[in-house]
Enzyme design. Structure first.
Site: not given
Ligand code: 5GP
Length: 117
Positions: A33-34, A97, A103-105
């Site tokens: 994750d970034i 989200q 995606h799974l974290h």
């Molecule tokens: P959500 O909030 O949808 O469950 O998680 C999305 C995740 O994607 C976040 O933790 C965010 O930091 C990560 N993310 C968003 N854009 C990018 C990217 O361009 N590269 C990477 N490696 N992670 C990203």
């Protein structure tokens, strides 16, 4: 098979933007994750562009299983198994989200709180 879709994760799958890839198979990709919320924070995604687990269908049954098993395997390789870790998927606005590609974290390297905020 479709690889990607119209999100930032689609671009990562197609290698149009860089990511720290941890593992890749024909159907699944794992990358860091970034914006990590823990010492280890890895995302596991299907290459098929499914918006969230709520959008998955019976056709995706095997793929979803593969995703979960891949999460456990990546966590094992990252050395998280002994202390434990969390696997979570966010769905929609209340779920928190932000990227609409399933995606799974994997969150590890520190204790997690329960219940989550
Ligand atoms: P959500 O909030 O949808 O469950 O998680 C999305 C995740 O994607 C976040 O933790 C965010 O930091 C990560 N993310 C968003 N854009 C990018 C990217 O361009 N590269 C990477 N490696 N992670 C990203």
């Amino acid at each position: 098979m479709t690889h990607g879709g119209d999100t930032i994760f689609g671009k990562i799958i197609r290698k149009e933007i860089p990511a720290q890839i941890v593992h890749e198979t024909e159907r699944v990709l794992a990358f860091r994750d970034i914006n990590p919320v823990a010492p280890t924070h890895i995302l596991i995604i299907p290459k098929k562009p499914i918006a969230s687990i709520a959008a998955a269908t019976a056709e995706d049954k095997e793929l979803i299983g593969e995703l979960l098993l891949e999460a456990a395997e990546v966590a094992r390789r990252e050395g998280l198994e002994e202390d434990g870790y969390r696997v979570v998927t966010n769905i929609g606005t209340h779920g928190g989200q932000t990227v609409f590609h399933l995606h799974l974290h994997i969150i590890g390297g520190r204790p997690c709180q329960w219940p989550p905020g």
